[in-house]
Design a protein around this motif. Structure first.
Motif, PDB file in Angstrom:
ATOM      1  N   LYS A  58       0.847  -1.186   0.000  1.00 22.43           N
ATOM      2  CA  LYS A  58       0.000   0.000   0.000  1.00 22.43           C
ATOM      3  C   LYS A  58       0.885   1.238   0.000  1.00 22.43           C
ATOM      4  O   LYS A  58       2.020   1.205   0.476  1.00 22.43           O
ATOM      5  N   THR A  59       0.330   2.316  -0.548  1.00 26.15           N
ATOM      6  CA  THR A  59       1.099   3.546  -0.712  1.00 26.15           C
ATOM      7  C   THR A  59       0.365   4.710  -0.066  1.00 26.15           C
ATOM      8  O   THR A  59      -0.860   4.853  -0.239  1.00 26.15           O
ATOM      9  N   ILE A  60       1.109   5.552   0.638  1.00 30.33           N
ATOM     10  CA  ILE A  60       0.565   6.764   1.253  1.00 30.33           C
ATOM     11  C   ILE A  60       1.370   7.949   0.730  1.00 30.33           C
ATOM     12  O   ILE A  60       2.613   7.957   0.785  1.00 30.33           O
ATOM     13  N   GLU A  61       0.678   8.946   0.195  1.00 29.97           N
ATOM     14  CA  GLU A  61       1.329  10.151  -0.289  1.00 29.97           C
ATOM     15  C   GLU A  61       1.631  11.061   0.904  1.00 29.97           C
ATOM     16  O   GLU A  61       0.753  11.350   1.719  1.00 29.97           O
ATOM     17  N   ILE A  62       2.875  11.550   0.958  1.00 29.89           N
ATOM     18  CA  ILE A  62       3.287  12.491   2.005  1.00 29.89           C
ATOM     19  C   ILE A  62       3.453  13.858   1.343  1.00 29.89           C
ATOM     20  O   ILE A  62       4.395  14.085   0.573  1.00 29.89           O
ATOM     21  N   SER A  63       2.523  14.732   1.618  1.00 29.67           N
ATOM     22  CA  SER A  63       2.514  16.023   0.930  1.00 29.67           C
ATOM     23  C   SER A  63       3.004  17.178   1.789  1.00 29.67           C
ATOM     24  O   SER A  63       3.146  18.298   1.293  1.00 29.67           O
ATOM     25  N   ASN A  64       3.259  16.943   3.079  1.00 30.46           N
ATOM     26  CA  ASN A  64       3.620  18.045   3.975  1.00 30.46           C
ATOM     27  C   ASN A  64       5.128  18.201   4.151  1.00 30.46           C
ATOM     28  O   ASN A  64       5.592  18.696   5.166  1.00 30.46           O
ATOM     29  N   PHE A  65       5.905  17.772   3.160  1.00 27.58           N
ATOM     30  CA  PHE A  65       7.344  17.977   3.274  1.00 27.58           C
ATOM     31  C   PHE A  65       7.683  19.422   2.908  1.00 27.58           C
ATOM     32  O   PHE A  65       6.931  20.115   2.231  1.00 27.58           O
ATOM     33  N   ASN A  66       8.843  19.882   3.349  1.00 30.30           N
ATOM     34  CA  ASN A  66       9.284  21.255   3.128  1.00 30.30           C
ATOM     35  C   ASN A  66       9.709  21.422   1.670  1.00 30.30           C
ATOM     36  O   ASN A  66      10.667  20.793   1.212  1.00 30.30           O
ATOM     37  N   LYS A  67       8.970  22.279   0.950  1.00 31.76           N
ATOM     38  CA  LYS A  67       9.243  22.441  -0.477  1.00 31.76           C
ATOM     39  C   LYS A  67      10.541  23.200  -0.741  1.00 31.76           C
ATOM     40  O   LYS A  67      11.093  23.115  -1.840  1.00 31.76           O
ATOM     41  N   ASP A  68      10.985  23.966   0.234  1.00 27.50           N
ATOM     42  CA  ASP A  68      12.203  24.764   0.027  1.00 27.50           C
ATOM     43  C   ASP A  68      13.456  23.985   0.417  1.00 27.50           C
ATOM     44  O   ASP A  68      14.398  23.868  -0.373  1.00 27.50           O
ATOM     45  N   ASN A  69      13.451  23.444   1.616  1.00 22.98           N
ATOM     46  CA  ASN A  69      14.630  22.709   2.082  1.00 22.98           C
ATOM     47  C   ASN A  69      14.619  21.239   1.685  1.00 22.98           C
ATOM     48  O   ASN A  69      15.631  20.541   1.836  1.00 22.98           O
ATOM     49  N   LEU A  70      13.451  20.758   1.219  1.00 22.50           N
ATOM     50  CA  LEU A  70      13.297  19.374   0.774  1.00 22.50           C
ATOM     51  C   LEU A  70      13.628  18.385   1.897  1.00 22.50           C
ATOM     52  O   LEU A  70      14.261  17.347   1.672  1.00 22.50           O
ATOM     53  N   ASP A  71      13.196  18.712   3.129  1.00 25.49           N
ATOM     54  CA  ASP A  71      13.314  17.759   4.216  1.00 25.49           C
ATOM     55  C   ASP A  71      11.917  17.439   4.746  1.00 25.49           C
ATOM     56  O   ASP A  71      10.955  18.164   4.464  1.00 25.49           O
ATOM     57  N   PHE A  72      11.776  16.374   5.518  1.00 23.87           N
ATOM     58  CA  PHE A  72      10.479  15.954   6.011  1.00 23.87           C
ATOM     59  C   PHE A  72      10.666  15.120   7.265  1.00 23.87           C
ATOM     60  O   PHE A  72      11.764  14.626   7.562  1.00 23.87           O
ATOM     61  N   SER A  73       9.567  14.965   8.008  1.00 29.02           N
ATOM     62  CA  SER A  73       9.525  14.057   9.154  1.00 29.02           C
ATOM     63  C   SER A  73       8.206  13.303   9.088  1.00 29.02           C
ATOM     64  O   SER A  73       7.190  13.838   8.621  1.00 29.02           O
ATOM     65  N   TYR A  74       8.230  12.070   9.568  1.00 32.26           N
ATOM     66  CA  TYR A  74       7.032  11.234   9.478  1.00 32.26           C
ATOM     67  C   TYR A  74       7.071  10.182  10.589  1.00 32.26           C
ATOM     68  O   TYR A  74       8.144   9.631  10.906  1.00 32.26           O
ATOM     69  N   ALA A  75       5.874   9.951  11.166  1.00 35.08           N
ATOM     70  CA  ALA A  75       5.735   8.938  12.212  1.00 35.08           C
ATOM     71  C   ALA A  75       4.882   7.796  11.688  1.00 35.08           C
ATOM     72  O   ALA A  75       3.789   8.009  11.150  1.00 35.08           O
ATOM     73  N   PHE A  76       5.381   6.614  11.803  1.00 35.93           N
ATOM     74  CA  PHE A  76       4.673   5.410  11.342  1.00 35.93           C
ATOM     75  C   PHE A  76       4.282   4.561  12.557  1.00 35.93           C
ATOM     76  O   PHE A  76       5.089   4.383  13.474  1.00 35.93           O
ATOM     77  N   PRO A  77       3.035   4.049  12.636  1.00 36.89           N
ATOM     78  CA  PRO A  77       2.025   3.964  11.572  1.00 36.89           C
ATOM     79  C   PRO A  77       1.126   5.190  11.435  1.00 36.89           C
ATOM     80  O   PRO A  77       0.393   5.282  10.458  1.00 36.89           O
ATOM     81  N   ASN A  78       1.128   6.098  12.441  1.00 33.86           N
ATOM     82  CA  ASN A  78       0.368   7.339  12.295  1.00 33.86           C
ATOM     83  C   ASN A  78      -1.075   7.076  11.901  1.00 33.86           C
ATOM     84  O   ASN A  78      -1.574   7.550  10.886  1.00 33.86           O
ATOM     85  N   ASN A  79      -1.759   6.287  12.697  1.00 32.51           N
ATOM     86  CA  ASN A  79      -3.185   5.966  12.503  1.00 32.51           C
ATOM     87  C   ASN A  79      -3.451   5.134  11.252  1.00 32.51           C
ATOM     88  O   ASN A  79      -4.589   5.085  10.763  1.00 32.51           O
ATOM     89  N   ILE A  80      -2.453   4.523  10.695  1.00 32.06           N
ATOM     90  CA  ILE A  80      -2.679   3.626   9.558  1.00 32.06           C
ATOM     91  C   ILE A  80      -3.253   2.314  10.067  1.00 32.06           C
ATOM     92  O   ILE A  80      -2.805   1.781  11.089  1.00 32.06           O
ATOM     93  N   ASP A  81      -4.252   1.802   9.386  1.00 30.78           N
ATOM     94  CA  ASP A  81      -4.888   0.534   9.766  1.00 30.78           C
ATOM     95  C   ASP A  81      -3.976  -0.625   9.362  1.00 30.78           C
ATOM     96  O   ASP A  81      -3.800  -0.908   8.180  1.00 30.78           O
ATOM     97  N   LEU A  82      -3.420  -1.267  10.318  1.00 29.29           N
ATOM     98  CA  LEU A  82      -2.509  -2.373  10.054  1.00 29.29           C
ATOM     99  C   LEU A  82      -3.116  -3.680  10.567  1.00 29.29           C
ATOM    100  O   LEU A  82      -3.975  -3.682  11.456  1.00 29.29           O
ATOM    101  N   ILE A  83      -2.616  -4.770  10.031  1.00 32.12           N
ATOM    102  CA  ILE A  83      -3.076  -6.085  10.475  1.00 32.12           C
ATOM    103  C   ILE A  83      -2.446  -6.396  11.836  1.00 32.12           C
ATOM    104  O   ILE A  83      -1.236  -6.257  11.993  1.00 32.12           O
ATOM    105  N   PRO A  84      -3.270  -6.759  12.809  1.00 32.20           N
ATOM    106  CA  PRO A  84      -2.698  -7.018  14.157  1.00 32.20           C
ATOM    107  C   PRO A  84      -1.672  -8.143  14.115  1.00 32.20           C
ATOM    108  O   PRO A  84      -1.775  -9.089  13.335  1.00 32.20           O
TER     109      PRO A  84
END
Length: 976
Positions: free
Chosen positions: A430-456
């Motif tokens: 499955k694919t999740i688009e991450i759109s909130n990265f910094n367009k100027d510095n081109l850096d990002f942060s992300y927490a996984f699973p971040n409310n993603i529905d995963l199989i227990p």
């Protein structure tokens, strides 16, 4: 009466006269040929020796033409017309004189007989003529004309042939023919041959613009000139002498065609032209460089370009100015393209993705690849992006992976995505688009699973993928390293998941029932606000939500209108259809109304905070009233559109049946070589498909609220299929017995079965056409009668409503009578439902009626319901106003229907027999007497037992509701 004895003499005279003119015609032909040829040869010899000028040759030509015409008229035309009795020739007396001169035994006897004939038809005259006739019997009058006597004129015809014979025998016929040609072509100036003439030795007088051309001239003839000159452009030059008979002259760098003439003394050559071929040349060049948008570089233009270097995906546009050029070639290896020409400008565009070596050449009609230019384009390739990831595990209650990433690219990043899947199951990625990265510095942060529905209790692999802005053909991408994450199950996650699923189901149900629930939502909203003096914040929020749902409902209707309009455009568009045009026009007006409603809805949303409760609720009630009209209109449109498609499909099948019947008939008339079982099987399959379509169409027709008149042709279809099967069987037997004596017998049987099947198919098509198009005038008459009955019922309804209004006024303070009046008001509403049912049915056959009356019908329902509501709240004054509005809407409706009735009656008078009728009028119209009787019975029953009246009202209302439901049910699919 005895036969006239002179008839025999007359017949012999006629034969003599025809032979007389035949001899004259033979003589005339020989004289015309001889004298005409001699006269022509005379002038030919004059022209040959003296070379007459144009004027003299013209005079000779016209004299010859006049002389030949005179001879033809005198010697051929006049005898021929008399021979064929077009003109009168000699009469009987002149013929008798000629015959008497030829036969001494007859002398004047024949002439005397003709003169006696003129005296009358007495018996004495007839007897005398009879006696003379016996004397003339031994003589054949035709013998008086001797055709051999014309041989003496043959010498005139032979004379010109004898003159011409030596010329043709010794090969000198050219002098005669050329002299005759100059005499006929008298307008052209001819000169006597000079003692010498100029011969140009060049194969072609043609050169390229700017290229020198050497002219070679040879002298032919007995005399040799001392010098030769050339004249062109009003200038004269001497030719260079190589020897006594060879001369040269050079044209240096000619630009245009040169018209020149050679001469020496008085001897001149004909006018010659040196054809100068225009050279295709490039006189100006520009190269427009359009960089791809993703590199964000300004476009530029290079004049007099050469070799260039550009980024991948650049669009190059070559703009060349050229003279005398038809085409400019763009050669890239073995492939050749051509510039697009516009006047003297040539344009070609090319997107480059790899190094390009190309050649540009110019061409015109006579010169190919005249100017050759070679260039090179070097392309800079786009590099893929880079990504660096740092990962750290959090110690929160729900364990997560925290990522920090840094991206880079030569031109820019467009998207970043996270891909995750159970370990070892990439097929579940499955694919999740991450759109909130910094367009100027081109850096990002992300927490996984971040409310993603995963199989227990499942281990996951995940990686990041970054895409640059390269568009050819798709962005370049780079993947990070793969990270692992183990998801731990919790009961709370399961509960949240179940809750989300339930919310999703609720939203889906609401989406399907928005239109139906909106009316109920408004009623609930109105009931809640009746118990409050002012609108609270929560109330206004509810109203906003209601308005938003209203907007969604309008969007549903608008989308459905769009789909119906597209469907109408696709079916039989080349064939005019008044119903289709009426539906399209109605859809357009409905969409226009939706646009107006949308503007009003936006205004109402904007003013919802500021309006008082009474104003806001009044506007909401008006909107709810419009919703009922729109819902009713949409319901009618659905039914009308389905009916339209059923008709169009029936027409299509009917036409295909006709074509297939004609094909079957044509096959039956063909010889055994073409009339095969294979061809018959193709027709059988085609008919079986049509039969299936017919069955499906009948099922679709049954789904309509009032099915159209469509014949049940199942028996005919089976009969046709039996005939076709028999024909196929007979043809197969015939093919198996080919070459035997029994070959023809099965063929005749097969042809008979084929003709029967063809005839039945044509009859079936005719039956469908008649059934689907019949009954136009009768249906129009039925609609007129229905409208008249509806108008009567509307008037009765209006009268009853006005009487009830008076009763309400006089019954104030009397509770029992007041309650009975409310029951009567409900009964009157039920009566109006019958009128509404009738209008709904007639609107399905007269689309112009539906849209005009929907608004007024909604007004009647709204105001009657409003009056009942107000009466129940003891607000008699406002209820009376609502009743008056209902009466006004009824009168407006009656006025509209009266105008429609007049229009339909005029249409019947002007266009008898036209229309489309395919619905039986439903038996739902209550007659005026029935309504009066029912109203009277209701009043008596209420007077005796108010409670029973209430029960009757409820039962009647249920029946009416059921009837209306049945008559307006338009659910179902349209036929394909």
């Amino acid at each position: 009466m005895p036969l006239d004895p002179f008839n025999e003499i007359q017949v012999k005279l006629d034969k003599f006269i025809r032979r007389y003119y035949l001899s004259a015609l033979i003589r005339g032909v020989m004289l015309f040929f001889g004298l005409g040829m001699l006269y022509a040869l005379f002038w030919v010899f004059i022209e040959h020796f003296f070379w007459l000028p144009s004027t003299g040759r013209g005079l000779v030509f016209w004299c010859l033409l006049v002389f030949e015409t005179f001879l033809f008229y005198t010697l051929i035309f006049v005898p021929a017309t008399k021979y064929f009795k077009i003109k009168n020739g000699i009469d009987n007396q002149e013929a008798a004189a000629l015959i008497g001169a030829a036969f001494p035994e007859i002398k004047d006897k024949l002439l005397n007989t003709i003169q006696i004939k003129k005296q009358g038809d007495s018996e004495l005259v007839l007897a005398s003529i009879q006696q003379k006739t016996l004397q003339f019997n031994p003589f054949s009058f035709e013998r008086a004309v001797k055709l051999k006597d014309n041989l003496k004129y043959l010498k005139y015809a032979i004379a010109p042939l004898l003159i011409l014979a030596p010329f043709y025998l010794f090969g000198k016929e050219d002098s005669i023919e050329k002299s005759f040609k100059r005499m006929v072509d008298y307008k052209t100036t001819y000169a006597a041959p000079p003692p010498f003439f100029f011969h140009i030795s060049n194969n072609t007088l043609q050169t390229i613009e700017g290229v020198a051309f050497e002219l070679g001239v040879d002298i032919k003839g007995d005399v040799i000139p001392e010098a030769v000159q050339i004249q062109f452009d009003n200038q004269t030059f001497f030719l260079k002498t190589l020897n006594s008979r060879r001369f040269l002259f050079e044209f240096s760098q000619p630009k245009n065609d040169i018209h020149f003439q050679l001469f020496s003394g008085d001897i001149k050559s004909n006018l010659h032209t040196l054809k100068v071929i225009k050279a295709p040349k490039i006189i100006g060049s520009k190269l427009a460089i359009k960089f791809p948008q993703y590199i964000k570089k300004k476009n530029t233009t290079v004049s007099n370009f050469g070799n260039i270097t550009v980024p991948e995906g650049t669009v190059l546009s070559w703009l060349l100015s050229a003279a005398a050029t038809d085409t400019i070639s763009f050669i890239e290896g073995p492939k050749t393209d051509y510039f697009k020409k516009n006047g003297d400008q040539f344009l070609l565009s090319r997107s480059v993705y790899a190094d390009l070596d190309y050649r540009i050449t110019t061409n015109n009609t006579l010169l190919k690849n005249h100017e050759i230019l070679d260039f090179t384009v070097r392309v800079i390739k786009d590099m893929p992006p880079e990504i660096k990831i740092q990962a750290q595990t959090t110690n929160a209650l729900n364990e997560s992976l925290f990522f920090y990433g840094q991206m880079s690219d030569d031109y820019g990043i467009t998207s970043l995505s996270l891909n995750y899947f159970p370990s070892g199951r990439k097929d579940l990625r499955k694919t999740i688009e991450i759109s909130n990265f910094n367009k100027d510095n081109l850096d990002f942060s992300y927490a996984f699973p971040n409310n993603i529905d995963l199989i227990p209790d499942t281990a996951y692999d995940l990686y990041f993928e970054v895409f640059d802005n390269y568009p050819f053909p798709k962005p370049n991408s780079t993947r990070s390293g793969v990270f692992s994450f183990s998801h731990k199950s919790q009961q709370t996650l399961k509960s949240e998941q179940l809750s989300k699923q339930r919310n999703a189901l609720d939203g889906l149900e609401k989406a399907f029932s928005k239109i139906e629930q909106q009316e109920a939502a408004f009623e609930d909203l109105k009931q809640n606000q009746q118990q409050k003096d002012a609108l609270a914040f929560n109330d206004r929020e509810k109203i906003k939500a209601f308005l938003e749902r209203q907007k969604q409902q309008d969007e549903i209707i608008k989308n459905y209108n769009k789909k119906m309009d597209q469907a109408l455009e696709q079916i039989d568009k080349d064939t005019p259809s008044p119903l289709r045009e009426a539906l399209k026009d109605r859809l357009a007006r409905q969409n226009k109304q939706l646009e107006q409603d949308e503007k009003l809805l936006n205004e109402l949303k904007a003013l919802a905070k500021d309006l008082e409760k009474e104003d806001l609720m009044e506007r909401l009630e008006d909107m709810a009233k419009q919703n009922k009209s729109k819902q009713r209109s949409l319901e009618q449109m659905l039914e009308l559109t389905k009916r339209y498609y059923v008709k169009q499909k029936a027409k299509q099948i009917q036409k295909e049946l006709e074509a297939l019947g004609e094909k079957q008939q044509s096959l039956s008339d063909k010889e055994a070589a073409e009339n095969t079982s294979e061809n018959q099987d193709d027709i059988n399959k085609s008919f079986n498909k049509l039969a299936e379509q017919l069955e499906q169409l009948r099922e679709k027709n049954k789904e309509l609220s009032k099915p159209t008149a469509m014949p049940d042709t199942s028996i005919e279809e089976r009969s046709i299929q039996n005939d076709q099967a028999d024909a196929k069987k007979q043809l197969q037997q015939n093919e198996q017995q080919e070459g035997s004596n029994k070959e023809q017998k099965p063929t005749k049987k097969a042809q008979k079965a084929q003709k029967k099947a063809a005839l039945k198919m044509l009859q079936l098509a005719s039956q469908m056409a008649q059934k689907m198009s019949g009954g136009g005038q009768k249906q129009m008459q039925e609609d007129v009668e229905m409208l008249r009955q509806i108008l009567d019922n509307l008037l009765l309804f209006s009268f009853e409503q006005e009487v009830l209004m008076q009763r309400f006024k006089s019954s104030q303070g009397q509770q029992l009578e007041y309650a009975a009046n409310m029951v009567d008001q409900k009964n009157i509403r039920t009566h109006f439902e019958h009128v509404d049912d009738s209008l709904f049915v007639i609107s399905l056959r007269q689309p112009s009626i539906a849209e005009k009356v929907n608004k007024e019908i909604s007004n009647v329902y709204y105001n009657i319901d409003k009056s009942l509501e107000l009466f129940s709240e003891n607000r008699a004054f406002q209820a009376a106003g609502a009743q008056q509005y209902a009466v006004t809407a009824t009168n407006n409706l009656a006025d509209m229907l009266s105008n429609v009735l007049n229009s339909m009656e005029m249409q019947m008078e002007m266009s008898p027999g036209k229309g489309e009728g395919d619905m039986q009028l439903p038996d739902i119209i209550m007659s005026q007497e029935e309504l009066q009787n029912q109203a009277g019975n209701e009043q008596k029953r209420q007077g005796e037992d108010p409670s029973s009246g209430s029960e009757g009202e409820n039962k009647e209302g249920e029946d009416s509701s059921e009837s209306q439901k049945n008559s307006k049910d338009t659910n179902g699919k349209m036929p394909g």
